[in-house]
Each structure stands twice: as C-alpha cells, then as structure tokens.
Scaffold this motif. Structure first.
Motif, PDB file in Angstrom:
ATOM      1  N   VAL A   1      12.965  -2.095  -7.888  1.00  0.00           N
ATOM      2  CA  VAL A   1      12.864  -2.955  -9.070  1.00  0.00           C
ATOM      3  C   VAL A   1      14.191  -2.981  -9.825  1.00  0.00           C
ATOM      4  N   VAL A   2      14.752  -1.806 -10.038  1.00  0.00           N
ATOM      5  CA  VAL A   2      16.007  -1.721 -10.783  1.00  0.00           C
ATOM      6  C   VAL A   2      17.145  -2.348  -9.980  1.00  0.00           C
ATOM      7  N   VAL A   3      17.166  -2.061  -8.681  1.00  0.00           N
ATOM      8  CA  VAL A   3      18.267  -2.519  -7.850  1.00  0.00           C
ATOM      9  C   VAL A   3      18.277  -4.053  -7.729  1.00  0.00           C
ATOM     10  N   VAL A   4      17.109  -4.635  -7.487  1.00  0.00           N
ATOM     11  CA  VAL A   4      17.078  -6.094  -7.341  1.00  0.00           C
ATOM     12  C   VAL A   4      17.391  -6.763  -8.676  1.00  0.00           C
ATOM     13  N   TYR A   5      16.936  -6.126  -9.770  1.00  0.00           N
ATOM     14  CA  TYR A   5      17.303  -6.659 -11.079  1.00  0.00           C
ATOM     15  C   TYR A   5      18.823  -6.695 -11.223  1.00  0.00           C
TER      16      TYR A   5
ATOM     17  N   LEU B   1       5.313  -5.109  -8.043  1.00  0.00           N
ATOM     18  CA  LEU B   1       4.660  -6.038  -7.131  1.00  0.00           C
ATOM     19  C   LEU B   1       5.082  -7.487  -7.390  1.00  0.00           C
ATOM     20  N   ILE B   2       5.799  -7.723  -8.486  1.00  0.00           N
ATOM     21  CA  ILE B   2       6.492  -9.018  -8.610  1.00  0.00           C
ATOM     22  C   ILE B   2       7.645  -8.988  -7.611  1.00  0.00           C
ATOM     23  N   THR B   3       8.353  -7.862  -7.610  1.00  0.00           N
ATOM     24  CA  THR B   3       9.477  -7.719  -6.688  1.00  0.00           C
ATOM     25  C   THR B   3       9.008  -7.800  -5.237  1.00  0.00           C
ATOM     26  N   TYR B   4       7.976  -7.040  -4.875  1.00  0.00           N
ATOM     27  CA  TYR B   4       7.469  -7.106  -3.509  1.00  0.00           C
ATOM     28  C   TYR B   4       6.849  -8.478  -3.221  1.00  0.00           C
TER      29      TYR B   4
ATOM     30  N   ILE C   1      10.803   4.348  -3.403  1.00  0.00           N
ATOM     31  CA  ILE C   1      11.713   3.245  -3.061  1.00  0.00           C
ATOM     32  C   ILE C   1      11.261   1.954  -3.742  1.00  0.00           C
ATOM     33  N   SER C   2       9.943   1.791  -3.905  1.00  0.00           N
ATOM     34  CA  SER C   2       9.477   0.558  -4.546  1.00  0.00           C
ATOM     35  C   SER C   2       9.818   0.558  -6.041  1.00  0.00           C
TER      36      SER C   2
ATOM     37  N   ALA D   1       0.848  -1.200   0.000  1.00  0.00           N
ATOM     38  CA  ALA D   1       0.000   0.000   0.000  1.00  0.00           C
ATOM     39  C   ALA D   1       0.879   1.242   0.000  1.00  0.00           C
ATOM     40  N   GLY D   2       2.012   1.160   0.674  1.00  0.00           N
ATOM     41  CA  GLY D   2       2.945   2.282   0.668  1.00  0.00           C
ATOM     42  C   GLY D   2       3.456   2.560  -0.735  1.00  0.00           C
ATOM     43  N   SER D   3       3.662   1.498  -1.505  1.00  0.00           N
ATOM     44  CA  SER D   3       4.067   1.674  -2.890  1.00  0.00           C
ATOM     45  C   SER D   3       2.932   2.281  -3.699  1.00  0.00           C
TER      46      SER D   3
END
Ligand code: PHE
Length: 455
Positions: A333-337, A241-244, A328-329, A26-28
C-alpha cells in the motif's frame, strides 16, 4: 487511460489467474490476525459471545467493505490515495487514502514485532527448546524473551528485510507465487493441531468457552474489539484491497472473490480457536493472558504430540509465511502510493518505507524491555499501535469507504464493476447498496461511539 486487453494499465502488474487473486487476497487476510490476534482477543473478551458478534460483523460489514474496496480498486486502477483523487478531484476524499497509508505504517510496526516472535519460536522448535518444560517454564520462556531487548528487535528487523525483499520484486513475481502454495498448507497444519487439541484431556471446557455464548461477558469495549478484529483480519479499511483490487482482471467475479476470501479467513480463525482453547484449559493457562496467549499455549500442544518438534517447526514456518503474505500486502500500500503519487521508483519506495516502518517497529519490539517501555494512555507502544490501528483507523477508513460507495459513487458504476458490465448477474445489487448506504455506516458509527463511551 491506455488499457491493455486485460483491462489493466500496461505499466501496472496484475494477477495472472483466478486462483492468483483469491490466493493473494486470502494471503493478505490470513495471517497473524487469525492465529495470534483472534484467539487472544477472544480469550480476553469472554469467548463465544465475542465470536458471535465477530461473525456478525464479518457478514454484515466485512464482506460489503471488502467488495467496496475491490470495486474502487479495479475501477480506478490506482493506489488508495490516487483512487480517490481520480474519482473526486479537488475534494478531501483522498484523505481516506492517506489514513490508509498511515494505518499501514502503524500496523506493520507491531506486525513485524509479532512476526519476529514467530521466528524466535521457529528457532526454538528447531533446537527442541520446548521439550520437557512445564507450562510455567514455557510461560517464563516467552516473558524472558520479550524482556530481552535485542533478540525481539533482531527478528523484527529480519522479518522486515524479508518483507521488503518480496515487495521489491513486484507483484507477479513476488506476491502471487508465494501465496498460492503456502496459504493452503497452513490450513492443513491448523487442522492437524485441531485434531490433537480435541483429544487433549481436560480440553472440553475450552470448546464450551469458544462456542457456548455468555453475553454478560461482553462489554461495549468488546464489541469495538470485535469490529476492529473483523477489519484487521479481513485486511480492510486501509486500502490494501483497493490496491490488490487494482491488480484484478476485468473478467474476475468480484463479489464471489470477496465471499471466498472472507469465508476462508474466518474459517482459519475459528479453526485456530479450536486448536488453542482446549489447550488453554487443559494446561491451565488464563484465556485472558493477552498477546502472549498463543505463544504460551501452542508449545504445550506440540509437546504432547508424537513428532511434536517437527510439527512445531512446520507450523512456525507456515505461520511466518502467512505473516509474510500479509505484511507484503501492507507494505505494498505504501509503496504503490509512493510510486504513483510521489513518482518514486519501486526500489526507492520499498527502501524508504521499510526504514521508516522498522524504526517504529523497533520501538514496538522493545515495548516489554527496560529500554523503551513507555506507557502512553495506559498502554505500552505496542498495545497502543495495535489498538489505534485496528479499533480506530481501520473502522474509520471502512466507514468512509462505504459512505463513498453508497452515497457518492453511483449505483450505475457499482453495477458495472460487480456485474462486469452486465456479463454476470448482480441480483443482490439492491441489498448490497442498502447495506453500504445504511446498515454498514450506521453499525460502524454506533459501535465506534459506543466503544468510546459516547452513548
Ligand atoms: N489481515 C492480516 C492478518 O490477519 C493483517 C492485515 C491487516 C493485513 C490490514 C493487511 C491490512 O494477519
């Protein structure tokens, strides 16, 4: 895959609590999209009819796409590119993930600029700069600020710095902690604004504008804008939301989370509309003013409130935090990728992604100044990024995600995720599969082609 007992690969973080995942998602979702973008688009597209179409898209397309992203994320425990690579090795599906990474860059560039505006307005509130000004003067104040050049850039860079700082710290320590406390607080202050707005003299036409539909005001472009806004506001279509989802524990109820998150997000948007439109009409501001609408309207409401300066400051702080829990959300995405696919460390990934985004962000922040006011396809860079991300990249991403889930992933695996391997009832599975197989893809494709004048 070496799963821990929580069902999460040990090297990855995870959300610690039920409230944690809902608060983080929800924060995202809740951010500038609800309080800045939703009112300005509703104003430009004629009000209530636009709202109605928007709500339809949230229910018929938004929630199913959100659930699909949670399913893919939790099942694969990967970033959007890695998720598709794992599920469909050697096939081009991973390009959907790449499109998400691209969307993240594009969105964050203009998102940071707008978040920068909220920081300027926070500073204005603290110094009591709105006090005693007419509607006209408040409007000029914003225009002068945008044309100013370095101030919007300074704030935008400062905001990116804050975003990077939290992402740098990682999932548990950063995202969850902030989202949990501050998102509910924003809701409270928006309710206070509603209360004030509803008692404004001359505000009733604003409520009519927002709630009494006139369908003749809807163009085919409005429908595309409503779809884009549904995607933007719910943070769907680009793999956030794939990442989360990849941080959600195996015991969480995914459908329930998707419904709660979508409902809260929509509630905040509608409540923001209820605060803004009565004021728009009461102070004679044009509803179709565009991206500046909220920044020219809200100061007028604060001015009319006893203790307005305090409320203004509080509001802009909370809006800033809401923007942060969204930005941050996006950066995540970019960072985890980069961490999982390029094997970079979190710090290196955060640093490089932030530098690249900031470069484009500066151009967005300068869109109204003389320095960089380039016009491309009839739009300045800011508007172009905003339009391309929300109305093209996100719906296209969402289209591929539902097609994948509906036609390729397999009903059995979908059932496994949404029922937590049979521990939850999943009676709506057939309806859901029907929606992701037929309804959502056809609707997205139709709105898309219609919006671009194909039919
Ligand atoms: N949903 C966020 C907002 O409303 C913006 C966002 C878009 C976040 C896409 C993540 C992904 O402000």
């Amino acid at each position: 895959m070496g799963q821990s007992e929580k069902g999460i690969t040990p090297s990855r973080g995870s959300f610690a609590s039920r409230f944690g995942i809902i608060a983080a998602a929800a924060g995202s979702a809740i951010g500038l999209g609800n309080i800045w973008r939703f009112p300005y688009l509703t104003g430009q597209n004629g009000g209530a009819a636009f709202l109605l179409v928007y709500l339809l898209f949230i229910i018929g397309i938004g929630i199913p796409v959100m659930l699909s992203e949670f399913v893919l994320g939790r099942a694969t425990q990967r970033n959007p590119v890695g998720a598709f690579k794992m599920l469909e090795p050697g096939k081009p599906w991973f390009l959907v993930g790449f499109m998400g990474v691209l969307a993240a860059f594009v969105i964050l560039a203009f998102y940071g600029a707008v978040a920068g505006w909220t920081m300027e307005y926070l500073a204005n509130s603290v110094t009591n700069a709105f006090s005693g000004k007419t509607t006209e003067e408040i409007a000029t104040m914003f225009d002068t600020f945008l044309a100013h050049g370095y101030r919007p850039v300074f704030w935008q860079l400062f905001f990116m710095f804050l975003t990077a700082l939290i992402v740098w710290a990682g999932v548990e320590k950063g995202i969850e902690k902030y989202a949990k406390v501050l998102t509910p607080m924003l809701l409270v202050i928006v309710l206070l604004l509603d209360f004030k707005a509803l008692t404004l003299e001359g505000g009733t036409p604003g409520l009519q504008f927002l709630f009494s539909p006139d369908f003749s005001k809807l163009s085919s472009n409005s429908i595309l804008e409503a779809l884009g806004q549904a995607f933007f506001s719910l943070s769907i279509g680009m793999g956030t939301l794939i990442t989360y989802g990849s941080y959600i524990r195996k015991s969480e109820n995914l459908p329930k989370s998707a419904v709660i998150v979508s409902f809260s997000d929509t509630l905040v948007a509608v409540l923001a509309g209820v605060a803004i439109f009565p004021a728009v009409f009461a102070f004679g501001i044009a509803p179709g003013s565009g991206p500046e609408l909220v920044f020219k309207t809200l100061p007028m409401i604060f001015q009319q409130m006893t203790g307005g300066m305090v409320f203004a400051a509080l509001f802009f702080i909370l809006l800033l935090v809401a923007a942060l829990t969204s930005s941050i959300s996006i950066l995540e995405v970019v960072v985890v990728y980069a961490m999982e696919e390029l094997r970079w460390g979190r710090k290196k990934a955060t640093l490089i992604a932030t530098l690249v985004v900031s470069f484009f962000g500066v151009i967005c922040a300068l869109s109204w100044s003389k320095t960089a006011s380039w016009i491309i396809f009839d739009k300045n860079v800011f508007d172009l990024f905003d339009f391309a991300a929300s109305n093209i990249l996100l719906p296209l991403g969402g289209l591929f995600i539902v097609i994948y889930l509906g036609w390729f992933y397999g009903k059995g695996r979908v059932w496994r995720e949404i029922s937590n391997r049979g521990t939850l009832s999943a009676r709506f599975l057939h309806v859901y599969m029907f929606v992701v197989k037929y309804v959502a893809p056809v609707a997205i494709a139709a709105v898309f082609l219609h919006g671009f004048g194909v039919f």
